[in-house]
Design an enzyme around this catalytic site. Sequence first.
Site, PDB file in Angstrom:
ATOM      1  N   ASP A 407       0.843  -1.193   0.000  1.00 31.86           N
ATOM      2  CA  ASP A 407       0.000   0.000   0.000  1.00 31.86           C
ATOM      3  C   ASP A 407       0.880   1.245   0.000  1.00 31.86           C
ATOM      4  O   ASP A 407       1.989   1.223  -0.554  1.00 31.86           O
ATOM      5  CB  ASP A 407      -0.926  -0.038   1.226  1.00 31.86           C
ATOM      6  CG  ASP A 407      -2.291   0.561   0.943  1.00 31.86           C
ATOM      7  OD1 ASP A 407      -2.350   1.786   0.729  1.00 31.86           O
ATOM      8  OD2 ASP A 407      -3.299  -0.174   0.940  1.00 31.86           O
ATOM      9  N   HIS A 465      -3.450   6.056   3.331  1.00 33.10           N
ATOM     10  CA  HIS A 465      -4.329   4.921   3.050  1.00 33.10           C
ATOM     11  C   HIS A 465      -3.839   3.632   3.700  1.00 33.10           C
ATOM     12  O   HIS A 465      -4.610   2.885   4.314  1.00 33.10           O
ATOM     13  CB  HIS A 465      -4.409   4.769   1.529  1.00 33.10           C
ATOM     14  CG  HIS A 465      -5.322   3.698   1.036  1.00 33.10           C
ATOM     15  ND1 HIS A 465      -4.887   2.419   0.778  1.00 33.10           N
ATOM     16  CD2 HIS A 465      -6.630   3.725   0.721  1.00 33.10           C
ATOM     17  CE1 HIS A 465      -5.896   1.690   0.327  1.00 33.10           C
ATOM     18  NE2 HIS A 465      -6.961   2.459   0.283  1.00 33.10           N
ATOM     19  N   SER A 667     -11.361  -0.771  -0.214  1.00 36.89           N
ATOM     20  CA  SER A 667     -10.090  -0.805   0.514  1.00 36.89           C
ATOM     21  C   SER A 667     -10.298  -1.144   1.977  1.00 36.89           C
ATOM     22  O   SER A 667      -9.430  -1.728   2.617  1.00 36.89           O
ATOM     23  CB  SER A 667      -9.392   0.551   0.428  1.00 36.89           C
ATOM     24  OG  SER A 667      -8.619   0.667  -0.731  1.00 36.89           O
TER      25      SER A 667
END
Length: 752
Positions: A407, A465, A667
Amino acid sequence: MALGGAALLAACDQIDTRIERAREIADASVDQINGETVIDPTYRNLERAAPADRALAGTVIAQFAVDDEERPMFAIGSIIAKPLDIPASGPVEIPDDAAMIEEELEYFDSPEGEAMLEAGEPPAAAPAPPAAEAPVTREILAEPAQVMPRIKLDPRAAQESRQEIAEAGRNIEQFALKDDTQRLQMRRLSQDDLKAMAPEERVEVRKIARRAPVAREVVQKQLDANAVMLDTMTRYGVGGEVALSRQGQMVIQIGADGANPTQFRGRNGPADFLARAEAAECPDNPDAAVIREDLAVATACVVRDLRASGQFEYVEPDFIFQNQFARKPKDMPVGTPGETKTGSNGSTATPAKPAVSDPNDPLWALQWHFRDKGTAEGRTAGGAGFESFWKSQGITGSDGIVVAVVDTGLQMNHPDIAGSPNIMPGYDMVSDPRMGNDGDGRDTDPNDPGDLCDPTKPGAADSFHGTHVAGTIGAAATNNGAGVAGGAWDVRIVPVRALGKCGGRLSDINDAIRWAAGLVPAEVSDENNVWTEVWNENPADIINLSIGLLGTCPASLQDAIDSVTEAGVIVVSAAGNARMATSLYAPAGCRNVVTVAASDARGQIAPYSNFGPEVMVLAPGGDLTRDDNGDGKPDGVLSTKAATNCYDPVTGAGVENCFYAYEQGTSMAAPHVSAALALLKARDPGASREDIISTLRAALEPRESLQCAGLCSQYPGAAPIEGSPDMCARPCGQGLLNMANVPVKATGGGGR
């Protein structure tokens, strides 16, 4: 792309209604900040915690910035290729089964086995391999192979380039022989050898056995391909550099005098290093002089010509992937808010084993997504049942289970992460400093410095994120009286940074997946450009990919996924947030992945979620425009993430900075499944990849068709549901994630 535009179309009146609902929820949050609303006082852990341990991001984005239609982009000058007929070079298996070990020993005692051993002997100058009965030390096994070569291809000095290719072949030969010898040594281990080792030594042997070798045949195929590449680059007068790999995949950098991305300096705008795929097509009769002036077009021409050569299994541009936060409510179909209800502290009527109770993390009270499924007090219709699993199984994870998160990296200074025992050494795989945003290329620091691409865009901000995703799995210290709980309390998280400013290169993601699984090393160079290898000392059992690309699965990505699944790794992928078929998204549409669509707090598919037959499971991804559990908060997924403009959920007082936030997207759904798989692996450590996935499937909650439905007007081509002509079915998996359905093992569980 017309296809993407059709899939993302939404009616204006539906957009307005949806945004209005989001504004209402945002206003409610503002009321809380002003002290007009206070959270239910029965949330005792919230009241007792220090404000710093419970403060939340107070900004609920009522009207998100609307991006243009998602269209594939690629890194200018970067190409991924693999020559034809690369021989298999998978990891050596060191089986637990005694019969399999004896079968291998018998083979090496046979004439054929002896001949193979003789063929693999190193040159006389190299140390001879030990006899079969001699002990094999960890030092011998752990010795790294030579770094794979990088070869300059210069049309202005073609002869020198051919000499460099030949020299690379000679240099790699001795290291390939050495690598073969080490692997043969491992194959000659008997069951008694393994039993005589300490547990950590057996783990080391199996870890080394997973590593891909430096196979001479694989390297030679890549070296041979360089001649074809040199001819192609000569045609257009562009230089290049080619990086070879252990498993045959090659990354070609053209232009900038063939510089590797790690040699770039400066922070130019995205247009200088990224291009839209449809805007960079190679003309039918390319003029070399013209093409040299446009490196994006030159990239497309080199890809086309290498494909046409017939020498490669695949050749493709280095596509750019994005994280899968859902940031476009204009694309969301309208829903009706559910009935409000009073919150609770999450206790259930189900008898629990005394070994595990509700976590004391104060924000656990707001994490509806981990709660048991139901409508009774303390339950949520869309809950994933982690609560019951922890208690009934007595399992919260295991420190022997590893989940890699590929990520944007991890906020290593996050207070709930910095002190967490769950974080293992990771890696920054972002090769281009312009995308790395941290001043350099690849290194051993997986910290997330931010990924903001275009600061002029309304609402643009660093996503952090990977921190949010990893927090849901278990990166944060659970049951520590601060912040949030994770799905697996005791799990090892390996952060692998592959997305940076403006997204992540496909080539970096491919390497990140293989490195996370322990198949290949990463490489770092010092100030003298001397390269060394860095292996993942905690190879992953599960890899989480909450990333996406609008397009069918790239061949090189499928290659990387196949290589790790053959080693027994489970790959979990977010379905994507474009409200379209997963077959048109990657990695969701790739083979050998567990694809996860997103549900809301009602257990219905979230309006932004992709869908299709590739989806295996529906898991909580949240919906920030709803409040179906009636807690006065948007129904997003609450996890770790640094933020500003925060508030104390008990007093309503404003707080400048905080470390927890609600987000929505597939996600957020994928890490719930990764955490669930980690718990199942802890429950049955000896189970295979296939067995663990089968256990997950068997525990899914059956769903009704309307739980995976949407307005037909927004899903062209979808089939209407009988009795509901305006609603169309969207395939969204075999069922909802519900860990409460996992049967308790008669022999008891592992973990804590």
